[in-house]
Design an enzyme around this catalytic site. Structure first.
Site, PDB file in Angstrom:
ATOM      1  N   GLY A  45       0.809  -1.234   0.142  1.00  0.00           N
ATOM      2  CA  GLY A  45      -0.174   0.007  -0.087  1.00  0.00           C
ATOM      3  C   GLY A  45       0.854   1.237   0.194  1.00  0.00           C
ATOM      4  N   THR A  46       0.810   2.263  -1.012  1.00  0.00           N
ATOM      5  CA  THR A  46       1.491   3.302  -1.119  1.00  0.00           C
ATOM      6  C   THR A  46       1.005   4.348  -2.190  1.00  0.00           C
ATOM      7  OG1 THR A  46       3.890   3.767  -1.537  1.00  0.00           O
ATOM      8  CG2 THR A  46       2.880   2.130  -3.003  1.00  0.00           C
ATOM      9  N   THR A  47       1.520   5.374  -2.060  1.00  0.00           N
ATOM     10  CA  THR A  47       1.281   6.345  -3.115  1.00  0.00           C
ATOM     11  C   THR A  47       2.721   6.892  -3.756  1.00  0.00           C
ATOM     12  OG1 THR A  47      -0.300   7.176  -2.038  1.00  0.00           O
ATOM     13  CG2 THR A  47       0.432   8.580  -3.969  1.00  0.00           C
TER      14      THR A  47
END
Lengths: 343, 237
Positions: A109-111
């Site tokens: 999960g990341t941006t």
């Protein structure tokens, strides 16, 4: 040696046919055994790198009475290259897609985002590393410098990204030493993609964008047009997206991760070639900020790296918590202004 | 990616009522509980763990500490599946010996951390079910804590909790040591006595609320003089 058997750490310098200078001492091994691990393949080409062969995927990790304490599934080129040449007898036919169900979740999960503009390449990422609902680390580093002119953003499983970036950095350094020039960003992307290919179909999850500046030697400078070498060398920024499922794309704007839809909306609105460095930085920061606001798995701080012909520079990490409060104040002021009839 | 829901929460028993036919497979992993904590100070490091070894509803042992001394300046805390903890520490010990014999010096904390990362990743597709935290002194004599996930991703921290009660302890440490989420507080660097007292308090709290943590607390304090150990009793229920 009993110790080595326990760790499956074999002194396969005795097996290597070339690179005699590295044989014998372990002392050099930690620094140099990657060279002999590449000679393990017994090829004569100058540029060779170790592709871990997926033999271990044919071996079942669960075979009663046949498992040694250390799995021979460690057939990777890791920093100390533990490869067992004496693999376990596999009498049972085994589907390579079956793997041991894990009792723990991996980090995800990341941006992350990266884009090219007239001032070079800008890469930005959040710093939250989550593990199915728990924030495992609020201050992780998702943009890893690979060498002075190449930076990679990481998305997917953090362990996979960290280790594969490390392996990529090693291979690029080897290339530079053997060939006297840095490998281009395009070449690095291809290399990473081909190194990940044997693991297609496994749980490995790496989605990286490689942002770099090609240009090779110092005196190559800014003369992109003049070729002093017969080798046509492209000089300038490069941006590539590499994924462990096999995707390899060139582009001028990428955003990867669970927060990427939110980031894309900001970036598509504002990114142009003619941006100044400050404008580009503020757009990248805004994109990550909006994504962290809406995406549960992104958050905490924002890291920004800027790559130019002089290499990469890192903007100091900024905690986005302050930005939320500032934004709240701005909104309150605007609301009060409307209420009292000001525009 | 593999969903965590599919495997249930680690260590917790399944619902005690009939939910339908369930296929039981052999799982090579077990969850033996335990909590580990490490704090790095200016010139010291602390690694602490409880000593309870449990499995399901049973307690196998009340005296099974999870800190293992690696060198004179490094201690590792391993929690998770006890079988993998034992094997992993044996492998690390063996690799330390090999390094000592071939390089004629002891491994530094940073080097041990990097090595452990590659050992863990070498088993990427059948991982060691161990949550590791290394605490020690770096080359300059400052405290260092390295925290790992089961497949080898690591980074250097100032403090970290791992194991069954980690989700309860980490926010408390963030607040007390990292001064997070507090306004108008002076950031005082942590002294060794305060840190030890904090660690003891934190474990007493963890034993209250986490069933897998308790019995006793083993604290290892690493300074340049060496490693001292203290044992503090905790709730035994």
């Amino acid at each position: 040696m009993a110790l080595q058997d326990l760790c499956n750490f074999q002194d396969f310098f005795q097996d290597s046919l070339t690179k005699q200078s590295f044989s014998g001492t372990f002392g050099k091994s930690t620094a140099c055994n990657y060279v002999s691990s590449s000679s393990f393949r017994n090829s004569t080409s100058l540029f060779r790198f170790y592709i871990p062969v997926a033999e271990y995927l044919d071996e079942s990790p669960i075979q009663f009475g046949q498992i040694s304490t250390v799995q021979s599934s460690s057939a990777f080129s890791s920093q100390d290259s533990i490869l067992s040449s004496s693999s376990l007898p596999t009498s049972l036919p085994f589907a390579s897609s079956q793997s041991v169900p894990l009792p723990f979740p991996m980090s995800h999960g990341t941006t992350t985002l990266a884009f090219m503009f007239q001032g070079g390449v800008l890469a930005a990422a959040d710093t939250r590393s989550s593990c199915s609902g728990l924030v495992a680390c609020p201050a992780s580093q998702k943009i890893l410098p690979i060498h002075s002119h190449l930076v990679g953003t990481t998305s997917g499983t953090s362990a996979d990204c960290a280790l594969w970036k490390r392996i990529l950095a090693r291979e690029l350094r080897l290339y530079q030493l053997r060939n006297g020039r840095r490998l281009s960003t395009r070449g690095a992307a291809k290399l990473l993609s081909h190194m990940l290919h044997p693991f297609k179909g496994t749980e490995l999850c790496v989605a990286a964008t490689l942002c770099g500046w090609d240009g090779g030697e110092v005196d190559d400078g800014c003369h992109a047009g003049t070729e002093t070498d017969l080798r046509a060398s492209f000089s300038g920024p490069g941006l590539f997206y590499v994924c462990s499922d096999g995707t390899r794309l060139q582009g001028t704007l990428f955003s990867v991760g669970s927060g990427s839809p939110y980031a894309y909306s900001i970036l598509d609105q504002g990114v142009r070639w003619g941006l100044t460095v400050d404008e580009a930085t503020s757009i990248a920061r805004e994109a990550v900020y909006r994504a962290t606001h809406r995406d549960a798995y992104s958050g905490n701080c924002v890291d920004i790296y800027h790559i130019t012909s002089n290499g990469w520079t890192r903007r100091s990490r900024e905690d986005l918590k302050e930005e939320y409060y500032r934004e709240k104040e701005r909104k309150e002021k605007a609301n009060i202004g409307e209420y009292f009839g000001e525009t | 990616m593999l969903s965590a829901q599919a495997f249930g929460d680690p260590g917790k028993m399944k619902d005690y009522h009939y939910t339908g036919p369930v296929e039981h497979k052999f799982s090579p992993y077990a969850f033996n509980g335990g909590t580990v904590l490490a704090v790095a100070g200016e010139d010291f490091a602390i690694v602490a763990s409880d000593t309870r070894l449990s499995e399901g509803y049973s307690i196998h042992s009340r005296d099974s500490p999870k800190c293992y001394k690696l060198t004179d300046t490094t201690v590792i805390g391993c929690s998770g599946f006890h079988g993998d903890c034992l094997t992993l520490t044996k492998i690390i010990d063996a690799r330390l010996k090999m390094y000592k014999h071939s390089n004629n010096k002891m491994m530094t904390s940073g080097a041990i951390a990097a090595m452990l990362s590659t050992i863990l990743y070498g088993r990427r597709f059948f991982p060691y079910y161990v949550y590791n935290i290394i605490g020690g002194l770096d080359e300059e004599g400052k405290g260092a804590v390295y925290s790992f996930d089961p497949v080898g991703s690591y980074q250097r921290d100032t403090f970290k909790a791992g194991g069954s009660a980690s989700a309860m302890l980490q926010p408390l440490l963030d607040n007390q040591i990292g001064f997070k989420n507090m306004e108008g507080v002076q950031h005082v660097p942590l002294s060794q006595d305060k840190a030890v007292q904090l660690v003891k308090d934190v474990f007493i709290s963890a034993a209250e609320r986490d069933v897998y943590t308790g019995d006793a607390l083993r604290v290892c304090i690493i300074t340049k003089e060496g490693i001292t150990e203290q044992t503090v009793p905790l709730r035994k229920d």
